[in-house]
Design an enzyme around this catalytic site. Structure first.
Site, PDB file in Angstrom:
ATOM      1  N   HIS A  37      86.316  87.909  51.824  1.00 44.44           N
ATOM      2  CA  HIS A  37      87.425  86.947  51.759  1.00 44.44           C
ATOM      3  C   HIS A  37      86.987  85.690  50.992  1.00 44.44           C
ATOM      4  O   HIS A  37      87.736  85.144  50.173  1.00 44.44           O
ATOM      5  CB  HIS A  37      87.851  86.504  53.170  1.00 44.44           C
ATOM      6  CG  HIS A  37      88.363  87.608  54.035  1.00 44.44           C
ATOM      7  ND1 HIS A  37      87.658  88.074  55.126  1.00 44.44           N
ATOM      8  CD2 HIS A  37      89.506  88.323  53.999  1.00 44.44           C
ATOM      9  CE1 HIS A  37      88.357  89.029  55.710  1.00 44.44           C
ATOM     10  NE2 HIS A  37      89.485  89.208  55.059  1.00 44.44           N
ATOM     11  N   GLN A  61     102.027  96.929  59.570  1.00 37.20           N
ATOM     12  CA  GLN A  61     101.199  97.844  58.790  1.00 37.20           C
ATOM     13  C   GLN A  61     100.266  98.681  59.668  1.00 37.20           C
ATOM     14  O   GLN A  61      99.475  99.459  59.168  1.00 37.20           O
ATOM     15  CB  GLN A  61     100.423  97.109  57.696  1.00 37.20           C
ATOM     16  CG  GLN A  61      99.330  96.197  58.187  1.00 37.20           C
ATOM     17  CD  GLN A  61      98.846  95.283  57.074  1.00 37.20           C
ATOM     18  OE1 GLN A  61      99.593  94.434  56.571  1.00 37.20           O
ATOM     19  NE2 GLN A  61      97.605  95.467  56.642  1.00 37.20           N
ATOM     20  N   GLN A 151      89.206  94.608  45.558  1.00 34.82           N
ATOM     21  CA  GLN A 151      89.082  96.004  45.124  1.00 34.82           C
ATOM     22  C   GLN A 151      88.669  96.907  46.293  1.00 34.82           C
ATOM     23  O   GLN A 151      88.862  98.113  46.253  1.00 34.82           O
ATOM     24  CB  GLN A 151      88.059  96.082  43.985  1.00 34.82           C
ATOM     25  CG  GLN A 151      87.714  97.483  43.485  1.00 34.82           C
ATOM     26  CD  GLN A 151      88.901  98.193  42.835  1.00 34.82           C
ATOM     27  OE1 GLN A 151      89.892  97.552  42.478  1.00 34.82           O
ATOM     28  NE2 GLN A 151      88.796  99.502  42.703  1.00 34.82           N
ATOM     29  N   LYS A 152      88.117  96.316  47.333  1.00 37.29           N
ATOM     30  CA  LYS A 152      87.777  97.073  48.546  1.00 37.29           C
ATOM     31  C   LYS A 152      88.970  97.920  49.010  1.00 37.29           C
ATOM     32  O   LYS A 152      88.817  99.052  49.438  1.00 37.29           O
ATOM     33  CB  LYS A 152      87.357  96.076  49.624  1.00 37.29           C
ATOM     34  CG  LYS A 152      87.547  96.489  51.055  1.00 37.29           C
ATOM     35  CD  LYS A 152      86.353  97.213  51.562  1.00 37.29           C
ATOM     36  CE  LYS A 152      86.395  97.547  53.038  1.00 37.29           C
ATOM     37  NZ  LYS A 152      87.622  97.330  53.740  1.00 37.29           N
ATOM     38  N   GLN A 156      95.721  99.639  47.953  1.00 33.87           N
ATOM     39  CA  GLN A 156      96.575  98.469  48.203  1.00 33.87           C
ATOM     40  C   GLN A 156      96.742  97.654  46.915  1.00 33.87           C
ATOM     41  O   GLN A 156      97.845  97.198  46.586  1.00 33.87           O
ATOM     42  CB  GLN A 156      95.940  97.617  49.302  1.00 33.87           C
ATOM     43  CG  GLN A 156      96.616  96.290  49.516  1.00 33.87           C
ATOM     44  CD  GLN A 156      96.020  95.559  50.702  1.00 33.87           C
ATOM     45  OE1 GLN A 156      96.300  95.874  51.837  1.00 33.87           O
ATOM     46  NE2 GLN A 156      95.183  94.569  50.441  1.00 33.87           N
ATOM     47  N   VAL A 179      82.748  92.928  47.872  1.00 30.10           N
ATOM     48  CA  VAL A 179      81.503  92.268  48.292  1.00 30.10           C
ATOM     49  C   VAL A 179      80.859  93.136  49.379  1.00 30.10           C
ATOM     50  O   VAL A 179      81.536  93.592  50.296  1.00 30.10           O
ATOM     51  CB  VAL A 179      81.790  90.851  48.826  1.00 30.10           C
ATOM     52  CG1 VAL A 179      80.513  90.191  49.313  1.00 30.10           C
ATOM     53  CG2 VAL A 179      82.451  90.013  47.737  1.00 30.10           C
ATOM     54  N   SER A 189      86.336  93.177  58.177  1.00 26.16           N
ATOM     55  CA  SER A 189      86.467  92.589  59.512  1.00 26.16           C
ATOM     56  C   SER A 189      86.170  93.642  60.571  1.00 26.16           C
ATOM     57  O   SER A 189      85.652  93.334  61.641  1.00 26.16           O
ATOM     58  CB  SER A 189      87.884  92.044  59.708  1.00 26.16           C
ATOM     59  OG  SER A 189      88.195  91.146  58.659  1.00 26.16           O
TER      60      SER A 189
END
Ligand code: AMP
Length: 289
Positions: A37, A61, A151-152, A156, A179, A189
């Site tokens: 983030h 979601q 990009q993780k 999405q 990252v 998270s």
């Protein structure tokens, strides 16, 4: 840094900014902030006059039975991190203000949302309808010049780009690299759920993607996917999917076109669902048939 709690407050501040500010950058998050983030926040800080971070665990979601109730939350810590990263406004509304009684609208991107995480055997297309509806609402409320995503969450990113183009949002969508922890695990998270043992095993996700990349160059796509899957399974992890797709269309990749290939994986590691991906740039497409 100011915290805005309702759509009405957000709209009022946006109106105030309109007169005085050149560019606004938005970083949408569900909180429990980590360096992934932070990389988005830092980019937004560098590139805009005003930085808004949204902090909202979006209930629509999550499928029934997923981790909405236990999703890690620590608003105090998140606000401190956001302030440290130079955020000007945190938009942290309540679900009841975002989805008040009578709320009946869904923004849905077709096709792209029916594969990978959107397939019925995964989170289902409803997951992305939840994502696009909330991102649409955030883009409307904040009206940013630029919005930053990671990009993780490769699928999405593709879906949001499509939505922004189709609905003529004038916000520029920026996707920044994943990252990782020092051992390669993509920051998430949800990593907070992992036991020390599961945390160690979870590193196989990234190494399986690296394995896929390295085998691809010499033995082609099918062998590469097989080697990647094998690497994952030898760590005791059965992927929910481990697939090669073209990143713009999410069509199944055959590896023969010379176009970049997205290899995306989702896997349950001891009850924690993790996703990751790698973008493979074919160096010599003609040798890949
Ligand atoms: P989330 O709070 O998980 O919804 O993520 C908010 C934004 O941060 C999304 O655009 C994610 O793609 C992005 N993000 C999450 N993890 C990472 C990571 N490890 N590297 C880069 N961006 C990330």
């Amino acid at each position: 840094m100011k915290v805005l709690r309702t759509p009405r407050e957000m709209h009022a501040f946006r109106e105030e900014l309109r007169a005085s500010v050149a560019t606004v950058g938005l970083v949408p998050t569900m909180g429990y902030l980590h360096e992934g983030h932070n990389s988005l926040l830092r980019a937004a800080r560098r590139e805009n006059d005003v930085v808004v971070m949204s902090l909202f665990v979006n209930p629509t979601q999550f499928r029934a039975g997923e981790d909405l109730g236990s999703y890690p939350r620590d608003e105090k810590r998140d606000l401190a991190i956001a302030e440290g990263s130079g955020v000007d406004f945190v938009y942290a509304p309540e679900p009841g203000d975002i989805y008040p009684g009578g709320f009946a609208t869904k923004v849905e991107v077709e096709g792209l949302t029916e594969v990978l995480c959107g397939s019925e055997t995964s989170r289902g297309p409803g997951h992305f309808a939840g994502v696009t509806t909330i991102v649409c609402k955030l883009l409307n409320a904040v009206d940013p010049d630029v919005a930053y995503f990671g990009q993780k969450d490769a699928q999405q990113a593709t879906v949001i780009r499509r939505m922004a183009e189709d609905l003529e949002f004038r916000t520029r969508i920026v996707i920044l690299p994943t990252v990782r922890e020092r051992d390669g695990l993509a920051m998430s998270s949800r990593n907070a759920y992992l036991s020390p043992e599961a945390r160690k095993r979870a590193t196989a996700i990234w190494s399986s993607l690296l394995e896929t990349e390295s085998v691809f160059d010499t033995r082609g796509l099918e062998a590469a996917l097989q080697a990647g899957r094998q690497k994952l399974e030898s760590a005791g992890i059965t992927p929910e999917y481990f697939e090669a797709r073209y990143p713009g269309t999410l069509d199944a990749a055959d590896g023969n076109s010379g176009d970049p290939i997205l290899v995306a994986v989702a896997a349950d590691v001891d009850g924690t669902r993790l996703i990751d991906n790698i973008l493979i740039e074919p160096s010599n497409p003609r040798s890949k048939s």
